[in-house]
Design a protein around this motif. Structure first.
Motif, PDB file in Angstrom:
ATOM      1  N   LEU A 149      40.103  16.962  80.589  1.00 17.50           N
ATOM      2  CA  LEU A 149      39.074  16.189  79.891  1.00 17.50           C
ATOM      3  C   LEU A 149      37.660  16.541  80.340  1.00 17.50           C
ATOM      4  N   THR A 197      31.998  17.339  68.072  1.00 18.14           N
ATOM      5  CA  THR A 197      31.426  16.215  68.817  1.00 18.14           C
ATOM      6  C   THR A 197      29.907  16.232  68.723  1.00 18.14           C
ATOM      7  N   LEU A 224      33.705   9.797  72.785  1.00 19.71           N
ATOM      8  CA  LEU A 224      34.749  10.804  72.606  1.00 19.71           C
ATOM      9  C   LEU A 224      34.861  11.058  71.114  1.00 19.71           C
ATOM     10  N   LEU A 249      33.198  15.499  74.353  1.00 21.35           N
ATOM     11  CA  LEU A 249      32.603  14.327  74.986  1.00 21.35           C
ATOM     12  C   LEU A 249      31.082  14.348  74.920  1.00 21.35           C
ATOM     13  N   GLY A 254      36.824  17.689  77.151  1.00 22.13           N
ATOM     14  CA  GLY A 254      37.230  16.802  76.066  1.00 22.13           C
ATOM     15  C   GLY A 254      38.504  17.232  75.378  1.00 22.13           C
ATOM     16  N   THR A 314      40.831   8.376  78.587  1.00 23.82           N
ATOM     17  CA  THR A 314      39.508   9.000  78.585  1.00 23.82           C
ATOM     18  C   THR A 314      38.426   7.972  78.893  1.00 23.82           C
ATOM     19  N   ALA A 358      35.475   6.033  70.227  1.00 25.24           N
ATOM     20  CA  ALA A 358      36.250   7.239  69.931  1.00 25.24           C
ATOM     21  C   ALA A 358      36.159   7.462  68.429  1.00 25.24           C
TER      22      ALA A 358
END
Lengths: 319, 319
Positions: A246, B118, B134, B146, B161, B243, B252
């Protein structure tokens, strides 16, 4: 050359520790009180005030320019409050304001205890020189914190890096947090002991049924004890690999009592990490034991305060 | 007032898209070629060069001051190379250097495709105004990226991410990546269809055995089809909660074909999120559908380039 000091507080369910910390991370004055964890919020605050008064009695108190607090979580860094699970008298307790008042208005930085130990390991410990790191404590619980892009990453709430409560087994055992299969539910010391007992391990004549006793049995070759550590290692590996996937950390530093089991934990952990950290950008991920010991919380609270003041990550980078 | 343009490339296993993008995120010139994914690395690069040549033929090419690339991963942003799983001719391919050469030395920023979408959702889409987010694509695969502290967080490798390959079921089914129980192994479109088939669902007369057909069956009340979406939602919830627990995001954003199933996915996802996002600092976590559509990759590649150049997060914040 900076000569100022930071007042640091490390607040847990058992003790409230304080120190004046210099720019090298040396604790120049110390104070400590037991946490009256079952008493009222005001009684707990009296213990904090007692620690601060002891520090303030030092001739060097006048050099303190900020306060850093690492507290058992969860904390709310934005709101300046704490709600430690093990201190029921504190729910949304305005610790930042109260410590500010008690110290004549010094600026106060609040982070979770996992973030504090991360700041310490990054400043002076096993994560030094790593711009992207996960640091963990595996003990009665499992906590952690993150360094990202060279700087401590407490997140807006001050709780980021809370690896103990990510689920690695979505259908697994219920965790006291309300979820299932959390890393802590599988890998903490009490859960290592619980699993060994459930699978037939029995304590020796001294009756010690802790993870320390399970570790001793594992070293003596007890397969159930070995398997319980291996399962903990597997859960830690899945959680560490998830974190790296992540946020792209390249090292996981692990301290706490369970990490004290040494190769009993680290050997199966390294092996399991190869199975869960599979993508090219995480295959170089390494794990290392923590080195900062019992003072990590205080050193880290100081580091967090210095990082906040300079806005430049850990203090070592701001020199 | 900035008037310059960014040249953007969105490189996937099916097509190579390019555009000149202005500071408002508008695509002012477009070009596209199929990806010769089964041919040599040089043939794939010829397709990239073809797209760039088409953009360079525009009278506005002279305004381009940088190139942003979002590529199927994994990428190596530090090394400037890409190794897309679906383009076997490119393994450690020096795409940054080659694109720099092809564009007369323009500065080139490389990120993974999940990071690019993202950047787009944060700049102009569903994550706008969120400093910690996220963003995900749930489709043939599961990817993500992210935003942390107000800025895109590609991580040192450009792959941060990568939520599709975190394990939420450590003893679960083997994933092609080598691990077990990855979010993608449970929640991607092909796996939603696979699970429905394994549990007895059968395609209709048209023979369509895709997740789209499973979604239609679920809407018509087929319990096996409903259950397959619920299981996908549960895995996504565990991954999203993990996360948030690790990096403290408050939203998210989910796009891609599977997200197109709408409430069939989002209703059980929101319900499961309540069960896995349990700690106080993640209880406010929300999920939202992506809004940027098919151009997200190009808009995001441009945003990533602008973010890198200004060092100030997404371009909207640098205005």
């Amino acid at each position: 050359m900076h000569t100022d000091l930071v007042a640091a507080l490390d607040i847990g369910g058992t003790k409230i520790a304080g120190a004046l910390v210099d720019r090298d991370g040396t604790l120049v004055v110390r104070a400590q009180r037991p946490t009256p964890a079952r008493e009222s919020g005001e009684r707990v605050m009296e213990a904090v005030n007692g620690v601060l008064a002891e520090l303030a009695a030092s001739p060097r108190w006048g050099e303190a320019t900020a306060v850093g607090i690492g507290s058992a979580g969860p904390v709310d860094a934005a709101g300046g409050t704490v709600s430690p699970v093990n201190v029921p008298g504190w729910r949304g307790f305005p610790l930042v304001e109260r410590v500010g008042d008690a110290t004549g208005g010094l600026p106060v930085t609040l982070v979770g205890d996992g973030v504090a130990i991360t700041a310490a390991e990054h400043w002076l410990g096993a994560a030094r020189g790593h711009d992207n790191a996960l640091c963990m404590v595996v003990s009665t619980g499992v906590g952690g914190g993150l360094v990202l892009g060279g700087a401590l990453h407490p997140g807006p709430s001050g709780n980021a890096g809370h690896i103990g409560h990510i689920s690695v087994d979505l259908d697994g055992d219920p965790c006291p947090c309300g979820a299932r299969g959390c890393v802590e539910r599988i890998a903490s010391g009490p859960n290592i002991a619980r699993r060994a007992l459930e699978n037939g391990w029995r304590p020796g004549p001294d009756g010690d049924a802790s993870a320390v006793a399970v570790a001793a049995a594992a070293r003596a070759g007890d397969p159930v004890a070995v398997a319980s550590f291996e399962r903990a290692a597997q859960a830690l590996a899945a959680g560490i690999a998830a974190t790296a996937t992540l946020v792209d950390v390249d090292i996981a530093v692990i301290g706490g009592g369970v990490a004290g089991a040494g190769d009993l934990l680290f050997a199966p952990l390294r092996s399991a990490l190869r199975r869960y950290a599979t993508l090219s950008f995480v295959q170089q991920l390494t794990v290392a034991p923590a080195v900062m010991g019992n003072d990590a919380g205080l050193v880290g609270a100081a580091a967090a305060a210095l990082a906040t003041r300079t806005g430049a990550g850990i203090p070592a980078r701001a020199h």
